[in-house]
Design a protein around this motif. Structure first.
Motif, PDB file in Angstrom:
ATOM      1  N   SER A 244      51.648  32.468 -80.742  1.00 51.67           N
ATOM      2  CA  SER A 244      52.728  31.704 -81.361  1.00 51.67           C
ATOM      3  C   SER A 244      54.040  31.933 -80.621  1.00 51.67           C
ATOM      4  O   SER A 244      54.311  33.040 -80.148  1.00 51.67           O
ATOM      5  CB  SER A 244      52.890  32.106 -82.827  1.00 51.67           C
TER       6      SER A 244
ATOM      7  N   GLY B 146      57.369  30.063 -83.963  1.00 50.41           N
ATOM      8  CA  GLY B 146      56.723  29.414 -85.094  1.00 50.41           C
ATOM      9  C   GLY B 146      55.734  28.327 -84.751  1.00 50.41           C
ATOM     10  O   GLY B 146      55.082  27.788 -85.644  1.00 50.41           O
TER      11      GLY B 146
ATOM     12  N   SER C 166      46.606  27.665 -89.280  1.00 46.56           N
ATOM     13  CA  SER C 166      48.048  27.630 -89.011  1.00 46.56           C
ATOM     14  C   SER C 166      48.847  27.972 -90.264  1.00 46.56           C
ATOM     15  O   SER C 166      49.857  28.687 -90.199  1.00 46.56           O
ATOM     16  CB  SER C 166      48.457  26.248 -88.496  1.00 46.56           C
ATOM     17  N   ARG C 167      48.408  27.471 -91.407  1.00 51.93           N
ATOM     18  CA  ARG C 167      49.092  27.790 -92.662  1.00 51.93           C
ATOM     19  C   ARG C 167      48.945  29.274 -92.995  1.00 51.93           C
ATOM     20  O   ARG C 167      49.873  29.886 -93.552  1.00 51.93           O
ATOM     21  CB  ARG C 167      48.534  26.935 -93.796  1.00 51.93           C
TER      22      ARG C 167
ATOM     23  N   ASP D   5      51.473  31.125 -90.990  1.00 56.48           N
ATOM     24  CA  ASP D   5      52.785  30.993 -91.633  1.00 56.48           C
ATOM     25  C   ASP D   5      52.886  31.907 -92.855  1.00 56.48           C
ATOM     26  O   ASP D   5      53.930  32.524 -93.105  1.00 56.48           O
ATOM     27  CB  ASP D   5      53.023  29.543 -92.062  1.00 56.48           C
TER      28      ASP D   5
ATOM     29  N   SER E  79      55.325  34.554 -86.379  1.00 56.49           N
ATOM     30  CA  SER E  79      56.031  33.467 -85.699  1.00 56.49           C
ATOM     31  C   SER E  79      55.987  33.576 -84.187  1.00 56.49           C
ATOM     32  O   SER E  79      56.167  32.577 -83.488  1.00 56.49           O
ATOM     33  CB  SER E  79      57.496  33.425 -86.141  1.00 56.49           C
TER      34      SER E  79
END
Length: 383
Positions: A188, A191, A232-233, A236, A241
């Motif tokens: 990543s 983000g 991806s969620r 998060d 990030s």
């Protein structure tokens, strides 16, 4: 200014030294290797469990050689590195993500908070004596230390069965997730998440939960659009990030469920498999990212790669024969046994006896090469 590297293996240290102008190592005495004793960099020793002592050592280092960033690629070094970065005000992996991924209960709570897990779970903390856990429900359970590593003390508990939990430990108890087990490596930047590779797992050992091998094959394993959106969620949700991510999950049809999340490269030399198969070096890229250099995630399809850890029967080693010449498709070979050594059943990743990494342009040839190389390794074990 220098980069402070916590608890590196020789491979990690070599990679970081190749991209950083100055590297200082802060490690634990039992982690210090013979090569590191002679490596051309400063070496300092500390106990990672003694955070005040670790911080004092880091401030002394920073006073004599100002630090620009601090980093660790190893499980037990991620949180100490983040704490040092926060206290010294230097670039480091984010503290929140490091704390959440280091504690399996915090990971599961973060996923539940964002509606990303269907797993039922609860905490069980033991006292000064070992404690029995009895599964009185109708679901199979998995019990693991919240801060465990290497599959150590991970137990599967069938309905009606009991297991013993060690004293003075915190455990997470979860419902068993069906399906095939995989992991994925991600990277990543600010983000934006990038999928590097999906890894197929081979499990075994006495518990059936120890990782005995991994395969990175872009042609046979991948993620659907919905599955990657879910991953991806999850990244998060845990607050990752920047830098590498290692997420373990199970797939049952289209359904996907996270098992664990980490803000570091995968263990078991998965980073090596990814580099062979894709050309992307996530270890060097993370060091460059923390040093403020531009990093671009570019993936090249270079075939596939596999690692197989040796799993010999219990007994006493009588003799060992390894191939005299190593083929170009063999990237790593390590044998930790010697004649006279006693082999016990494999209970976790810390009791492996070595392994081998092989590459090939396609999966059929990969399997053929891997089996052939293993056949050339002769270890005679007597009961």
């Amino acid at each position: 200014m220098s980069l402070l590297l916590l608890g590196p293996t020789d491979d990690y240290l070599r990679k970081v030294m190749a991209v950083a102008p100055s590297v200082i190592v802060l490690t634990e005495p039992h982690r210090l290797t013979p090569w590191q004793r002679t490596a051309p960099c400063e070496i300092h020793l500390a106990d990672f469990n003694d955070i005040p002592g670790l911080l004092f050592k880091a401030t002394v280092i920073d006073a004599s050689a100002p630090l620009r960033a601090v980093l660790s690629f190893t499980e037990l070094g991620t949180v100490p590195a983040a704490i040092i970065g926060r206290v010294l005000g230097i670039v480091a992996p984010p503290l929140h993500a490091s704390l959440v991924t280091r504690d399996k209960l915090l990971t599961r709570e973060a996923l539940r908070e964002h509606g990303l897990t269907q797993v039922a779970f609860f905490e069980r903390q033991t006292g000064t004596c070992a404690t029995a856990l009895h599964n009185e429900g109708g679901d199979t359970l998995v019990v693991k230390p919240v801060d465990g590593t290497g599959s150590h003390d991970v137990q599967r508990v069938e309905p009606g069965a009991s297991v013993t939990l060690a004293a003075n430990r915190r455990y997470i108890v979860e419902t068993w997730v069906p399906g095939r087990e995989f992991s994925c490596e991600t990277f990543s930047i600010a983000g934006a998440h990038h999928l590097l590779a999906v890894t197929e797992k081979r499990l075994g050992g006495l518990s059936g939960l120890v990782e005995l091998g991994h395969v990175v094959d872009p042609d046979s394993s991948g993620l659907s659009t919905n599955q990657w959106r879910y991953i991806s969620r999850c990244l998060d949700a845990i607050g990752l990030s920047d830098g590498p991510g290692h997420l373990e999950f199970k797939v049952d049809g289209e359904a996907i469920e996270i098992i664990e999340c980490h803000n570091r490269p995968g263990g078991d030399r998965i980073w090596h498999l990814v580099e062979i198969a894709t050309g992307f070096d996530m270890v060097s890229a993370h060091a460059r990212l923390l040093l403020g250099e531009p990093v671009k995630v570019a993936i090249a399809r270079r075939g596939c790669a596999a690692i197989r850890y040796f799993d010999f029967p219990a007994g006493t080693v009588r003799s060992i024969h390894l191939p005299e010449n190593r083929a170009s498709h063999v990237h790593w070979l390590e044998m930790k046994l010697a004649p006279g050594d006693r082999i016990e059943g494999m209970t976790d990743s810390f009791h492996r006896h070595g392994g081998i990494i092989v590459s090939a342009p396609d999966r059929p040839l990969l399997d053929e090469r891997l089996n052939l190389e293993i056949d050339h390794i002769e270890v005679i074990v007597a009961p």
